[in-house]
Design a protein around this motif. Structure first.
Motif, short mmCIF file in Angstrom:
data_model
loop_
_atom_site.label_atom_id
_atom_site.label_comp_id
_atom_site.label_asym_id
_atom_site.label_seq_id
_atom_site.Cartn_x
_atom_site.Cartn_y
_atom_site.Cartn_z
N ILE A 174 0.83 -1.20 0.00
CA ILE A 174 0.00 0.00 0.00
C ILE A 174 0.87 1.25 0.00
O ILE A 174 0.57 2.22 -0.70
N ALA A 175 1.95 1.23 0.77
CA ALA A 175 2.85 2.39 0.81
C ALA A 175 3.41 2.68 -0.57
O ALA A 175 3.48 3.84 -1.00
N GLY A 176 3.80 1.63 -1.30
CA GLY A 176 4.32 1.82 -2.65
C GLY A 176 3.27 2.37 -3.59
O GLY A 176 3.55 3.24 -4.42
N ALA A 177 2.04 1.89 -3.45
CA ALA A 177 0.96 2.37 -4.31
C ALA A 177 0.63 3.83 -4.01
O ALA A 177 0.30 4.60 -4.92
N LEU A 178 0.73 4.21 -2.75
CA LEU A 178 0.53 5.62 -2.38
C LEU A 178 1.53 6.51 -3.11
O LEU A 178 1.18 7.57 -3.63
N GLN A 179 2.77 6.08 -3.15
CA GLN A 179 3.82 6.86 -3.79
C GLN A 179 3.58 7.00 -5.28
O GLN A 179 4.02 7.97 -5.90
N GLU A 180 2.88 6.04 -5.87
CA GLU A 180 2.61 6.09 -7.31
C GLU A 180 1.31 6.77 -7.65
O GLU A 180 0.85 6.72 -8.79
N GLY A 181 0.67 7.41 -6.67
CA GLY A 181 -0.48 8.25 -6.95
C GLY A 181 -1.82 7.55 -7.03
O GLY A 181 -2.76 8.08 -7.63
N ALA A 182 -1.95 6.37 -6.39
CA ALA A 182 -3.25 5.72 -6.36
C ALA A 182 -4.25 6.60 -5.62
O ALA A 182 -3.93 7.26 -4.64
N SER A 183 -5.49 6.61 -6.11
CA SER A 183 -6.52 7.46 -5.52
C SER A 183 -7.44 6.72 -4.57
O SER A 183 -8.27 7.32 -3.90
N GLY A 184 -7.32 5.38 -4.52
CA GLY A 184 -8.18 4.62 -3.65
C GLY A 184 -7.62 3.25 -3.36
O GLY A 184 -6.81 2.71 -4.11
N PHE A 185 -8.06 2.67 -2.24
CA PHE A 185 -7.66 1.34 -1.81
C PHE A 185 -8.89 0.60 -1.30
O PHE A 185 -9.58 1.09 -0.41
N LEU A 186 -9.15 -0.57 -1.88
CA LEU A 186 -10.31 -1.35 -1.50
C LEU A 186 -9.91 -2.80 -1.26
O LEU A 186 -9.05 -3.34 -1.95
N LEU A 187 -10.56 -3.43 -0.29
CA LEU A 187 -10.33 -4.84 -0.04
C LEU A 187 -11.16 -5.68 -1.01
O LEU A 187 -12.35 -5.41 -1.22
N LYS A 188 -10.53 -6.72 -1.57
CA LYS A 188 -11.27 -7.60 -2.48
C LYS A 188 -12.46 -8.25 -1.78
O LYS A 188 -13.51 -8.46 -2.38
N ALA A 189 -12.26 -8.58 -0.51
CA ALA A 189 -13.31 -9.26 0.25
C ALA A 189 -14.12 -8.27 1.09
O ALA A 189 -14.77 -8.66 2.05
N GLY A 190 -14.09 -7.00 0.72
CA GLY A 190 -14.79 -5.98 1.49
C GLY A 190 -16.26 -5.87 1.14
O GLY A 190 -16.80 -6.64 0.34
N ASP A 191 -16.89 -4.88 1.71
CA ASP A 191 -18.30 -4.60 1.48
C ASP A 191 -18.50 -4.18 0.02
O ASP A 191 -17.86 -3.24 -0.45
N PRO A 192 -19.37 -4.87 -0.73
CA PRO A 192 -19.62 -4.49 -2.13
C PRO A 192 -20.02 -3.03 -2.29
O PRO A 192 -19.71 -2.40 -3.31
N ARG A 193 -20.69 -2.47 -1.29
CA ARG A 193 -21.10 -1.07 -1.38
C ARG A 193 -19.88 -0.14 -1.40
O ARG A 193 -19.93 0.92 -2.02
N GLU A 194 -18.80 -0.56 -0.74
CA GLU A 194 -17.58 0.25 -0.76
C GLU A 194 -16.96 0.28 -2.15
O GLU A 194 -16.38 1.29 -2.55
N LEU A 195 -17.06 -0.82 -2.88
CA LEU A 195 -16.52 -0.87 -4.24
C LEU A 195 -17.20 0.17 -5.12
O LEU A 195 -16.54 0.95 -5.81
N ILE A 196 -18.52 0.20 -5.09
CA ILE A 196 -19.27 1.16 -5.89
C ILE A 196 -19.00 2.59 -5.41
O ILE A 196 -18.78 3.50 -6.21
N ALA A 197 -19.00 2.79 -4.10
CA ALA A 197 -18.73 4.12 -3.54
C ALA A 197 -17.34 4.59 -3.90
O ALA A 197 -17.13 5.77 -4.22
N GLY A 198 -16.37 3.67 -3.88
CA GLY A 198 -14.99 4.03 -4.22
C GLY A 198 -14.85 4.47 -5.67
O GLY A 198 -14.17 5.46 -5.96
N VAL A 199 -15.48 3.75 -6.57
CA VAL A 199 -15.43 4.12 -7.99
C VAL A 199 -16.07 5.49 -8.20
O VAL A 199 -15.53 6.34 -8.90
N HIS A 200 -17.23 5.70 -7.58
CA HIS A 200 -17.89 7.01 -7.69
C HIS A 200 -16.99 8.12 -7.15
O HIS A 200 -16.86 9.19 -7.76
N ALA A 201 -16.35 7.87 -6.01
CA ALA A 201 -15.54 8.90 -5.36
C ALA A 201 -14.35 9.31 -6.21
O ALA A 201 -14.13 10.50 -6.45
N VAL A 202 -13.56 8.35 -6.67
CA VAL A 202 -12.35 8.71 -7.41
C VAL A 202 -12.69 9.24 -8.80
O VAL A 202 -11.98 10.11 -9.34
#
Length: 217
Positions: A90-118
């Motif tokens: 995650i630290a490396g991805a932060l340095q490369e300018g990622a705008s979001g981080f989501l867990l594959k096994a996380g809440d499906p609502r977070e996936l949709i919310a994350g896409v909308h947000a970024v």
């Protein structure tokens, strides 16, 4: 319509993510990829709004792919898909300018919310990812201390940072606080400068560490 490319070396993961995103009427998966090189090629071809990248992929991993995508286009926001135990990446991805981080096994609502947000220009951290990142930052520091000088922010900047930490874009923050977008932009720039962070994701981490995202504004 928000256009997304999805990159993961596991076909079942791609199918699951695609099925979740299909529930959002304004999100369209325009291409899939099984490694980082295919992901970069898909971004070149489709110029999507969002690239969802698995952190660990063959040939070219997600972090290297994110770096290449960010170098080649400013119009595609990157969200990293992670699993538990990938905190070091995650630290490396932060340095490369990622705008979001989501867990594959996380809440499906977070996936949709994350896409909308970024896609709207915001930054999005899964609550569980944020908790792990913050815990990692706190290791080795005295209890109650923070690496971010939150106390330097004005009351209004605290409000803006709290909303930024929940993934809201400048436009959405402006609407919530009854401000014009230009004023919010100025506040965000001031926040980044005062906290010594490079982008909205790092500012969002600072908001989570300070406990601001749990407040209602």
């Amino acid at each position: 319509m928000i256009q997304v490319i999805l990159a993961d070396d596991e076909a079942m993961i791609r199918a699951g993510v695609r099925a979740i995103l299909a529930k959002a009427p304004d999100i369209e998966v325009v291409a899939e990829a099984s490694d980082g090189n295919e992901a970069v090629a898909a971004v070149r071809r489709h110029q999507p709004d969002v690239a969802l990248l698995d952190i660990q992929m063959p040939r070219l991993d997600g972090i290297a792919a994110a770096a290449q995508i960010r170098r080649e286009t400013s119009g595609t926001a990157v969200i990293m898909l992670t699993t538990f135990g990938e905190d070091d990446f995650i630290a490396g991805a932060l340095q490369e300018g990622a705008s979001g981080f989501l867990l594959k096994a996380g809440d499906p609502r977070e996936l949709i919310a994350g896409v909308h947000a970024v896609a709207a220009g915001g930054a999005y951290l899964s609550q569980k990812v944020a908790a792990r990142v913050v815990a990692g930052l706190r290791m080795g520091r005295a209890a109650g201390t923070s690496r971010y000088p939150i106390e330097q922010l004005t009351e209004r900047e605290h409000e803006v940072l709290a909303l930024l930490g929940t993934g809201l874009s400048n436009v959405e923050i402006a609407a919530r606080l009854h401000l014009v977008e230009g004023t919010v932009k100025a506040h965000v720039s001031a926040i980044l400068g005062k906290l010594g962070v490079r982008n909205r994701v790092e500012a969002a981490i600072a908001a989570h560490e300070a406990g601001l995202t749990g407040r209602s504004t």
